[in-house]
Enzyme design. Structure first.
Site, PDB file in Angstrom:
ATOM      1  N   CYS A   1      -4.893   2.566  -3.741  1.00 48.49           N
ATOM      2  CA  CYS A   1      -3.493   2.959  -3.175  1.00 48.49           C
ATOM      3  C   CYS A   1      -2.384   2.014  -3.330  1.00 48.49           C
ATOM      4  CB  CYS A   1      -3.718   3.226  -1.516  1.00 48.49           C
ATOM      5  SG  CYS A   1      -5.007   4.451  -1.407  1.00 48.49           S
TER       6      CYS A   1
ATOM      7  N   LYS B   1     -10.513  -0.134  10.045  1.00 45.34           N
ATOM      8  CA  LYS B   1     -10.737  -1.286   9.538  1.00 45.34           C
ATOM      9  C   LYS B   1     -11.116  -2.505  10.334  1.00 45.34           C
ATOM     10  CE  LYS B   1      -7.382  -0.129   5.768  1.00 45.34           C
ATOM     11  NZ  LYS B   1      -7.849   0.319   4.815  1.00 45.34           N
TER      12      LYS B   1
ATOM     13  N   HIS C   1       0.804  -1.402  -0.013  1.00 46.16           N
ATOM     14  CA  HIS C   1       0.009   0.106  -0.013  1.00 46.16           C
ATOM     15  C   HIS C   1       0.950   1.310   0.162  1.00 46.16           C
ATOM     16  CE1 HIS C   1      -2.842   2.949   1.738  1.00 46.16           C
ATOM     17  NE2 HIS C   1      -3.591   2.227   1.382  1.00 46.16           N
TER      18      HIS C   1
ATOM     19  N   GLN D   1      -4.743  -4.933   6.927  1.00 47.78           N
ATOM     20  CA  GLN D   1      -5.654  -6.093   6.364  1.00 47.78           C
ATOM     21  C   GLN D   1      -5.737  -7.222   7.114  1.00 47.78           C
ATOM     22  OE1 GLN D   1      -8.050  -5.357   4.061  1.00 47.78           O
ATOM     23  NE2 GLN D   1      -7.337  -3.263   3.455  1.00 47.78           N
TER      24      GLN D   1
ATOM     25  N   ASP E   1       2.706  -4.613   7.982  1.00 47.17           N
ATOM     26  CA  ASP E   1       1.752  -3.887   7.989  1.00 47.17           C
ATOM     27  C   ASP E   1       0.600  -4.672   8.101  1.00 47.17           C
ATOM     28  OD1 ASP E   1      -0.550  -2.912   6.910  1.00 47.17           O
ATOM     29  OD2 ASP E   1       0.620  -1.936   5.075  1.00 47.17           O
TER      30      ASP E   1
HETATM   31  C1  LIG Z   1      -2.298  -2.817   3.455  1.00 48.03           C
HETATM   32  C2  LIG Z   1      -2.972  -1.596   4.134  1.00 48.03           C
HETATM   33  N1  LIG Z   1      -1.916  -0.781   4.762  1.00 48.03           N
HETATM   34  C3  LIG Z   1      -2.026   0.269   5.093  1.00 48.03           C
HETATM   35  C4  LIG Z   1      -3.300   0.972   4.926  1.00 48.03           C
HETATM   36  C5  LIG Z   1      -3.510   2.549   5.224  1.00 48.03           C
HETATM   37  O1  LIG Z   1      -4.528   2.709   6.260  1.00 48.03           O
HETATM   38  P1  LIG Z   1      -5.087   3.930   6.891  1.00 48.03           P
HETATM   39  O2  LIG Z   1      -5.434   4.861   5.432  1.00 48.03           O
HETATM   40  O3  LIG Z   1      -5.842   3.705   7.887  1.00 48.03           O
HETATM   41  O4  LIG Z   1      -3.755   4.925   7.558  1.00 48.03           O
HETATM   42  C6  LIG Z   1      -4.447   0.424   4.350  1.00 48.03           C
HETATM   43  C7  LIG Z   1      -5.785   0.906   4.192  1.00 48.03           C
HETATM   44  O5  LIG Z   1      -6.024   1.755   3.445  1.00 48.03           O
HETATM   45  C8  LIG Z   1      -3.970  -0.912   3.896  1.00 48.03           C
HETATM   46  O6  LIG Z   1      -5.008  -1.667   3.314  1.00 48.03           O
END
Ligand SMILES: Cc1ncc(COP(=O)(O)O)c(C=O)c1O
Ligand SMILES: Cc1ncc(COP(=O)(O)O)c(C=O)c1O
Lengths: 411, 155, 411, 155
Positions: free
Chosen positions: A369, A231, A127, A208, A205
């Site tokens: 993203c 999430k 991401h 998910q 990370d």
């Molecule tokens: C794998 C992963 N990492 C990071 C993020 C970023 O999360 P956030 O937007 O809550 O900071 C997301 C979700 O958008 C994600 O799916």
């Protein structure tokens, strides 16, 4: 409908008031939980209840409301420690999102523990929030950014992974625990074993993964783990970072302000103990209370039941969608969860998403993203259906029928 | 199987122009050209314009990659801007943009009434603010071309 | 009881459910709004309503829930622009708190626009969140940190202020608009005039000021203004930064992630336009919706009425507390608002706070995240009563009586 | 004017020891000393200890700046640790800390029952978790002194 005897999805749906909405006169079919999940009544009530009956700023308030609010806010740290089996609540840093967690590590650990010339290794399916902070560190601090390629099946190329670590220059591996585009779980224990053998620390990370699969940071053996509240059926505005105590203690603070200091003079300030050193300013009090309620709710159902339900959903979805002519499911990892990206011949993913929306079905479309992954896949965008613990087999059937219709429409 | 629930937004016109654009080719002979890029969506468009001696637009062509809405919008645009002066074209863009943002087709559009009527199938986009930029991408490229700039902005 | 005819504090109190609580069987007297304010029904309902009926992740969702949630979230930007009379909604950066806003400016503006050897000028009555980020910048980037002293009355020493700017080295003045300890308003227009003449930009920490006094960034003429949501009757987890567009455009991003990019490849990323460049990751969606409701509520009552009410309260409190033998009010600025710090002879501020709490009265005690100011005042701590729009004259009478009792107890 | 609502926490004992500590002086002759500092509150304490030949605590004295609770706690501590071995003292601290954290005075404290009874007036502090460190600051300094360290930690 589901594998687990105790799990009753219809009863669970009643805990989520929003799911009874209709959109354009059709039942609301929400298949966008991977972007952000809906909130159960328990979360809504916990936040409302705090605002209505028990709220004040926390930490050193000395009065009843402040002491009680501090207790209910700080409880989220214990709850998170339990959730991921952290050795200590003091290793849980509360942030404003996983993006903030990753930036915290990139800034603080990145500029102190990593030396110019060392490398950070990420993967080809990250991401943006696990790419851009490292690019910024690369440009400001002179580290190298390495990318482990993925296979055509959408899995981490483990041969390449070993090769990229071979010269011992990699100080930190920062990798997704589950792809938000392909649903792929990465082989976390193996990653840790190989990385540690090469002298690299490992961060996952878990944005998910933690929603779908039990995470035990001690069993994984990793050094950092982070996730985001919204999430995990919790509120926005809150995330977490876990790291080993000795690592946290060695890291300089990221942001300065109230609550993160031990004492301040104009000449010099000294920092509070971990985790507070990383928590400048008034924390996300209401969000902490909400996230605790979310995790409590989630744990009461249990990963076992949730995982079984989602596994069944995913299999059903793959079967139904594969049956539709012109639909391609992107990624076919062995170990995968309830995130399904797909394309439809002759139809742009945005049109597919909009046309699904006309039928009350919410999916996401775009690069999710994860632009570099899209390039790797040779795509501009995909449509993506993601499942939560409240998703039903019937909703997947509705999706499949709607896609069949759209397919005809575009023929 | 009824398509009614799909048709309200993706009317025949949009599906038709989106899949078989009339002007979806590069002009062999042109005076100006400009690109539009919407990195968020991956939509890309390039516009070519040929001016008449009085500096009205004699012909317009485009190549585009993107969704049905962005392609249909580019194609309808190429259609309605022919014979218009640059100033006229910009006024039309402003009116069109207002229409896709608000969902209201101006009643007394004067000279613009005719072309706006042709563009009206895109009006439903207003329900999806994040897709307004699909509908306006080609127009931004056109504006850039008229101004002699190589790259258009986006919403 | 209050100067403004339209303002009915009893009716207003009914908008705040928490105020009808009792503590230890006594009516809850909340005099700690300066630390964090209570939330009106409008805010509670807006957040609950979003979670119950209209929620999804924002920005490029393409489906109904996402589009509608984007609209309701993004509306907070317009509301804030209105509140502070910003020239454009695009100049409003949403952050997770004012602490995050100040750190953003210190990191991004500090490391790009300010050159080593240049100076940042703060004052002797800053909150830690407007001290520590500059110390961190000083230590990392080699700027000088200057401190404008305050007078014995607790006002900014304007002669010293001019002197400190005289050598033209100060690139940025970052100063509180209202002290959270002394209640002092700083002379904002004069500060801007003098600083600009010396070539320095000006930022105000408006955490306290914006709650009590109409802020017009164009009239002030400043370059940056920031505040925090939870003190303005909104939720935790959200804050804002306003800066002139050309300044924001010149600043590099602070955190990297989703939503702040225009496009990403592993080699290079390009940034989204302002304000999104500074807003990495999923934003504080629910908090934005809550903060908009708070500001709408607040503006419907109006600064005129609120200021008049709070002025009357402050005068009443100063009169009542000054009458109690052994009570010292700290600070006696000409231009001051509803923040009253005090000490009681022979009694430690912590004991005073606890003994007030036994009587249902919530005040704060300690250094109020302003240790250097405490040193300047020769104190370790003070007790502090702060007023909100729901505070009544009767509550101040209750405080005065309780203090009289505590005074006897300690004699 | 009734003081009942104040007295439940600030009992006579606390007010008395807080304002007129018996042991609130530096020992002229001592074996070890250590400081405690709670920068959050501005509370500061220094402890002096004199050992008996059998290494039990013969005498304890302190100087403190802080709230009534921290001073009363230091004074009560100086009282109850006399005649105790270091191990005994640490066990007492553990029991005391549990008491001020939970608000429960252990029933069967054996040897510790007596001193805990004397410390019981501080039990009400449990309602104010952020003041537990006021009640334990002197104990942390004492622990440091017993361990030969100069500076105690705090909660
Ligand atoms: C794998 C992963 N990492 C990071 C993020 C970023 O999360 P956030 O937007 O809550 O900071 C997301 C979700 O958008 C994600 O799916
Ligand atoms: C003047 C001032 N500045 C900054 C802050 C920090 O605000 P926050 O804790 O919401 O970041 C506060 C409040 O604590 C304050 O009073």
């Amino acid at each position: 409908m589901t594998a687990h005897p105790k799990f009753d999805v219809q009863r669970i749906r009643q805990d989520f008031p929003i799911l009874s909405q209709s959109i354009r006169g059709k039942p609301f079919v929400f298949l966008d939980s991977g972007a952000s999940a809906q909130k159960p009544r328990a979360v809504i009530d916990a936040m409302r209840n705090a605002m209505e009956t028990q709220y004040a700023n926390v930490h050193r308030g000395l009065h009843w409301m402040s002491e009680r609010t501090t207790e209910s806010y700080e409880a989220v740290r214990d709850t998170i420690a339990l959730l991921i089996n952290a050795p200590s609540r003091d290793e849980i840093v509360i942030t404003s999102s996983i993006t903030a967690s990753l930036n915290l590590v990139a800034h603080s650990y990145g500029r102190s523990a990593l030396k110019p010339g060392q490398a950070v290794l990420i993967s080809g399916m990250e991401h943006h929030s696990n790419i851009v902070p490292w690019q910024m560190l690369r440009d400001a601090h002179g580290i190298e950014l390495r990318v482990c390629p993925i296979t055509d099946a959408g899995e981490l190329d483990m041969t390449a992974f070993e090769t990229l670590l071979a010269d011992g220059k990699v100080g930190l591996v920062s990798i997704t625990h589950m792809s938000n585009v392909l649903g792929t779980y990465t082989p976390a224990e193996r990653i840790v074993r190989i990385a540690h053998a090469a002298g690299a620390k490992v961060m996952f990370d878990g944005a998910q993964a933690i929603v779908h699969r039990q995470v035990d940071v001690q069993a994984l053996g990793c050094d950092f783990y982070c996730f985001t509240g919204h999430k995990l059926y919790g509120p926005t505005g809150i995330g977490a970072l876990w790291a080993r105590r000795e690592i946290l203690e060695s890291m300089p603070p990221f942001m300065g302000g109230g609550d993160m200091i031990s004492s301040v003079t104009f000449e010099k300030s000294s920092w509070a103990a971990v985790p507070h050193k990383f928590e400048a300013g008034t924390p996300a009090i209401l969000e902490g209370i909400g996230l605790k309620a979310a995790i409590d709710y989630f744990r009461a159902i249990g990963y076992e039941a949730i995982s079984a339900h989602e596994r069944a959903l995913t299999e059903h979805a793959i079967a139904r969608l594969s049956d539709i002519e012109g639909v391609q499911i992107i990624g076919r990892a062995q170990d995968r969860g309830g995130v399904i990206s797909f394309t439809l011949d002759r139809a742009h993913a945005h049109d597919v998403a909009t046309l699904l929306d006309r039928q009350g079905i919410a999916v996401r479309a775009g690069h999710h993203c994860a632009e570099p992954l899209m390039h790797r896949l040779g795509l501009d965008s995909t449509a993506r259906a993601t499942f939560g613990l409240y998703t039903t087999h019937e909703e997947i059937d509705v999706l499949a029928e709607a896609l069949t219709k759209i397919r005809k429409f575009f023929k | 199987m009824s398509f009614d629930d799909l048709r309200d937004l993706y009317q025949g016109v949009i599906m038709d122009h989106g899949r078989h654009p009339r002007h979806g080719t590069r002009l062999q002979s042109f005076d100006v050209t400009a690109k539009g890029d919407n990195p968020m969506c991956g939509d890309r468009v390039q516009i070519w314009l040929k001016y008449a001696p009085d500096h009205t637009i004699a012909d317009a062509g485009f190549e585009a990659r993107g969704c049905a809405i962005s392609i249909a919008s580019a194609d309808l645009m190429a259609d309605v801007v022919r014979g218009r002066s640059p100033a006229d074209t910009k006024a039309l863009f402003d009116a069109f943009r207002a229409m896709v943002r608000t969902g209201i087709c101006p009643d007394h559009a004067g000279d613009l009434a005719d072309p706006l009527e042709k563009l009206k199938p895109l009006l439903g986009v207003h329900e999806y603010p994040s897709r307004v930029k699909c509908a306006t991408l080609a127009w931004h490229a056109l504006t850039a071309a008229l101004e002699g700039v190589q790259e258009g902005s986006s919403e």
